[in-house]
Design an enzyme around this catalytic site. Structure first.
Site, PDB file in Angstrom:
ATOM      1  N   HIS A 270       0.721  -1.143  -0.050  1.00 52.48           N
ATOM      2  CA  HIS A 270       0.066  -0.132   0.010  1.00 52.48           C
ATOM      3  C   HIS A 270       0.802   1.149  -0.073  1.00 52.48           C
ATOM      4  O   HIS A 270       1.895   1.281   0.468  1.00 52.48           O
ATOM      5  CB  HIS A 270      -0.855  -0.014   1.226  1.00 52.48           C
ATOM      6  N   ASP A 328      -7.820  -5.333  -0.476  1.00 48.85           N
ATOM      7  CA  ASP A 328      -8.408  -6.170  -1.565  1.00 48.85           C
ATOM      8  C   ASP A 328      -7.788  -7.685  -1.570  1.00 48.85           C
ATOM      9  O   ASP A 328      -8.089  -8.600  -2.462  1.00 48.85           O
ATOM     10  CB  ASP A 328      -7.643  -5.816  -3.115  1.00 48.85           C
TER      11      ASP A 328
HETATM   12  C1  SDX Z   1      -5.844   0.211  -3.201  1.00 49.57           C
HETATM   13  O1  SDX Z   1      -4.210   4.784  -1.833  1.00 49.57           O
HETATM   14  C2  SDX Z   1      -5.460   3.989  -1.528  1.00 49.57           C
HETATM   15  O2  SDX Z   1      -5.851   4.293  -0.268  1.00 49.57           O
HETATM   16  C3  SDX Z   1      -5.914   2.909  -2.301  1.00 49.57           C
HETATM   17  C4  SDX Z   1      -6.786   1.818  -1.380  1.00 49.57           C
HETATM   18  C5  SDX Z   1      -8.225   2.769  -1.320  1.00 49.57           C
HETATM   19  O3  SDX Z   1      -9.037   2.245  -0.579  1.00 49.57           O
HETATM   20  O4  SDX Z   1      -8.584   3.722  -2.131  1.00 49.57           O
HETATM   21  O5  SDX Z   1      -6.460   1.480  -0.381  1.00 49.57           O
HETATM   22  C6  SDX Z   1      -7.330   0.718  -2.441  1.00 49.57           C
HETATM   23  O6  SDX Z   1      -5.690   0.766  -4.144  1.00 49.57           O
HETATM   24  C7  SDX Z   1      -5.246  -0.810  -2.558  1.00 49.57           C
HETATM   25  C8  SDX Z   1      -4.074  -1.197  -3.290  1.00 49.57           C
HETATM   26  C9  SDX Z   1      -4.546  -2.177  -4.266  1.00 49.57           C
HETATM   27  N1  SDX Z   1      -3.158  -2.483  -5.122  1.00 49.57           N
HETATM   28  C10 SDX Z   1      -2.751  -3.740  -5.022  1.00 49.57           C
HETATM   29  O7  SDX Z   1      -3.037  -4.630  -4.239  1.00 49.57           O
HETATM   30  C11 SDX Z   1      -1.752  -4.076  -6.063  1.00 49.57           C
HETATM   31  C12 SDX Z   1      -0.739  -4.653  -5.840  1.00 49.57           C
HETATM   32  N2  SDX Z   1       0.224  -3.866  -4.932  1.00 49.57           N
HETATM   33  C13 SDX Z   1       1.278  -3.076  -5.570  1.00 49.57           C
HETATM   34  O8  SDX Z   1       1.015  -2.691  -6.800  1.00 49.57           O
HETATM   35  C14 SDX Z   1       1.571  -1.926  -4.550  1.00 49.57           C
HETATM   36  O9  SDX Z   1       1.763  -2.280  -3.332  1.00 49.57           O
HETATM   37  C15 SDX Z   1       1.029  -0.573  -4.652  1.00 49.57           C
HETATM   38  C16 SDX Z   1       0.863  -0.019  -5.989  1.00 49.57           C
HETATM   39  C17 SDX Z   1      -0.336  -0.790  -3.847  1.00 49.57           C
HETATM   40  C18 SDX Z   1       1.849   0.385  -3.978  1.00 49.57           C
HETATM   41  O10 SDX Z   1       3.152   0.347  -4.563  1.00 49.57           O
HETATM   42  P1  SDX Z   1       4.321   1.127  -4.313  1.00 49.57           P
HETATM   43  O11 SDX Z   1       3.887   2.643  -4.642  1.00 49.57           O
HETATM   44  O12 SDX Z   1       5.634   0.874  -5.226  1.00 49.57           O
HETATM   45  O13 SDX Z   1       4.478   0.909  -2.715  1.00 49.57           O
HETATM   46  P2  SDX Z   1       5.769   1.021  -1.933  1.00 49.57           P
HETATM   47  O14 SDX Z   1       6.570   2.297  -2.149  1.00 49.57           O
HETATM   48  O15 SDX Z   1       5.218   0.716  -0.711  1.00 49.57           O
HETATM   49  O16 SDX Z   1       6.746  -0.215  -2.281  1.00 49.57           O
HETATM   50  C19 SDX Z   1       7.719  -0.551  -1.716  1.00 49.57           C
HETATM   51  C20 SDX Z   1       8.884  -1.479  -2.399  1.00 49.57           C
HETATM   52  C21 SDX Z   1       8.831  -1.446  -4.067  1.00 49.57           C
HETATM   53  O17 SDX Z   1      10.077  -2.059  -4.104  1.00 49.57           O
HETATM   54  P3  SDX Z   1      11.567  -1.056  -4.254  1.00 49.57           P
HETATM   55  O18 SDX Z   1      11.007   0.166  -5.350  1.00 49.57           O
HETATM   56  O19 SDX Z   1      11.578  -0.534  -3.049  1.00 49.57           O
HETATM   57  O20 SDX Z   1      12.646  -2.120  -4.507  1.00 49.57           O
HETATM   58  O21 SDX Z   1       7.999  -2.835  -2.309  1.00 49.57           O
HETATM   59  C22 SDX Z   1       7.678  -3.231  -3.669  1.00 49.57           C
HETATM   60  C23 SDX Z   1       7.552  -2.286  -4.621  1.00 49.57           C
HETATM   61  O22 SDX Z   1       8.254  -2.507  -5.980  1.00 49.57           O
HETATM   62  N3  SDX Z   1       6.170  -3.699  -3.812  1.00 49.57           N
HETATM   63  C24 SDX Z   1       5.908  -5.005  -3.986  1.00 49.57           C
HETATM   64  C25 SDX Z   1       4.368  -4.961  -4.059  1.00 49.57           C
HETATM   65  N4  SDX Z   1       4.051  -3.782  -3.282  1.00 49.57           N
HETATM   66  C26 SDX Z   1       5.112  -2.908  -3.308  1.00 49.57           C
HETATM   67  N5  SDX Z   1       6.571  -6.226  -4.042  1.00 49.57           N
HETATM   68  C27 SDX Z   1       5.893  -7.077  -4.343  1.00 49.57           C
HETATM   69  N6  SDX Z   1       4.492  -7.537  -4.494  1.00 49.57           N
HETATM   70  C28 SDX Z   1       3.780  -6.282  -4.122  1.00 49.57           C
HETATM   71  N7  SDX Z   1       2.419  -6.354  -3.963  1.00 49.57           N
END
Ligand code: SDX
Length: 393
Positions: A270, A328
């Site tokens: 998140h 989700d």
């Molecule tokens: C919703 O914003 C909200 O409030 C949204 C929401 C709402 O109610 O409106 O809560 C609803 O959208 C929830 C999120 C739903 N999406 C997913 O579940 C899709 C899978 N999640 C990812 O795509 C991701 O976690 C995001 C898009 C939600 C956030 O990604 P970010 O911005 O990269 O998050 P981060 O900066 O915390 O990530 C830190 C690291 C990164 O790696 P590095 O760049 O540090 O090497 O963790 C990695 C990310 O690549 N990472 C993941 C991951 N999520 C983040 N690696 C593997 N699997 C994952 N799911």
């Protein structure tokens, strides 16, 4: 309070807006709606009461709540001519495509609630959007499965009415199981608002230009559709089914950790929560309850989800990056158990989030500081240079 938060690489930015509606503490995994914790609202309140709370800022008396619920109930039908919009789509259109189109088209039918300068019109637009969204989502579903539309009924609760519009057929009554209706209502409550997420920020930016509320909400629906945002519930269940059995989980965890592999664990991570998403905790409890009460023993998808969560949370990669299940991760399991196809998961999220969008829209319109959103950029392109005629290139 406007949050000041720090992004890598180390620059700070102020919040996009001030708001009094929802507060999230991502480090603690806390979510408050007008100060009330989400777990208390999910267990003690119900969706239309949470709608009132988000819209007006307080928990209403029984009499005021009844008046509000009656107002919403009596706005659930859509203009009969709008039925033709659905027939313009291919049968296999994703219900989110239909919702974007039909909600945008509401501005062509409800002229008397598009003047955002008129407070009464804003109020009517708010009620129409909250009331009609379940009807539009149910009609999008019925159209996609080739069944006749089912009209809303005033004798059913908000959640029960949505279930009936989705699952009733002329050939036989749909029995609305109170347990299923309660689970549906709880899913609506858990998705109602979430501060300045991507789709809410889209609605705020669109409304800052003075666009009518139906157009602004259609923009929010379009943004929510993305698999990184509201589309994650559909993507997560499809991922859990693709994994299929617990023995295949390590393979998928390895892929999620591989920087060269675009695969991400859907329903995990998140932008704000660096702890458990409190909604996921409630959703997990509900999944156990609903499947148990529906007599669905040993649901293989739920078993895979629980084992995947256990293994991921024990893995240093997810632990160090503070990646936890989000709203989700478990919701799709409940929705599938109720009888919805995965294509209806994000439309249901849109139905629920409509109240969050319109609450934030109202807050923005009423803000005397409201100016048209105009983000700036960090320009990294070419410096000024002269045009070169084609014969000289
Ligand atoms: C919703 O914003 C909200 O409030 C949204 C929401 C709402 O109610 O409106 O809560 C609803 O959208 C929830 C999120 C739903 N999406 C997913 O579940 C899709 C899978 N999640 C990812 O795509 C991701 O976690 C995001 C898009 C939600 C956030 O990604 P970010 O911005 O990269 O998050 P981060 O900066 O915390 O990530 C830190 C690291 C990164 O790696 P590095 O760049 O540090 O090497 O963790 C990695 C990310 O690549 N990472 C993941 C991951 N999520 C983040 N690696 C593997 N699997 C994952 N799911």
């Amino acid at each position: 309070q406007a949050d000041v938060f720090t992004y890598d690489p180390g620059f700070t930015s102020t919040a996009s807006c001030d708001s009094t509606i929802t507060f999230i503490d991502g480090a603690k995994g806390e979510l408050l709606h007008r100060g009330y914790p989400i777990d208390q609202l999910a267990s003690k309140s119900h969706y239309l009461e949470v709608c009132f709370l988000l819209l007006y800022g307080y928990l209403p008396s029984a009499a005021v709540l009844e008046k509000f619920e009656t107002t919403i109930t009596r706005h659930t039908m859509i203009h009969e001519q709008m039925h033709y919009f659905f027939r313009g789509f291919r049968r296999d259109a994703h219900p989110m495509a239909t919702m974007v189109g039909v909600v945008g088209a509401m501005s062509a039918f409800y002229h008397d609630s598009t003047d955002i300068a008129d407070e009464m019109q804003r109020e009517i637009a708010t009620h129409r959007l909250i009331a009609k969204m379940p009807t539009i989502a149910a009609m999008a579903y019925k159209y996609s499965v080739g069944q006749p539309f089912v009209y809303p009924r005033n004798d059913l609760s908000y959640a029960a009415n949505f279930l009936n519009m989705c699952f009733a057929v002329p050939a036989e009554e749909y029995h609305v199981d109170p347990i299923v209706a309660r689970a549906m209502d709880r899913i609506f409550t858990l998705h109602a608002d979430h501060e300045q997420n991507a789709s809410t920020s889209t609605v705020r930016l669109a409304s800052s230009s003075g666009a009518n509320p139906f157009a602004c909400i259609a923009a929010g629906i379009a943004c929510l559709w993305g698999p990184a945002h509201g589309g994650a519930n559909q993507a997560c269940l499809e991922m859990l089914k693709q994994i299929g059995t617990p023995d295949r989980i390590p393979e998928y965890i390895a892929r999620a950790k591989d920087k060269d592999d675009p695969f991400r664990l859907m329903g995990f991570g998140h932008r704000v929560y660096k702890n458990f998403d409190p909604r996921a905790t409630v959703m997990k409890q509900s999944a156990d309850e609903v499947l148990d009460l529906l007599g669905i023993e040993d649901n293989p998808t739920l078993q895979v989800a629980k084992e995947l969560e256990r293994q991921a949370l024990e893995d240093p990669y997810f632990h160090d990056k503070k990646l936890f299940p989000n709203v989700d991760f478990y919701s799709g399991i409940i929705l599938e158990a109720i009888g919805f196809p995965t294509s209806m998961f994000t439309p249901i999220f849109a139905v629920s989030r409509t109240v969050g969008w319109v609450s934030q829209w109202k807050e923005m319109i009423a803000d005397p500081q409201n100016k048209i959103g105009r983000p700036r950029q960090l320009y990294l392109g070419e410096t000024e240079r002269d045009y070169v005629d084609i014969e000289n290139r």
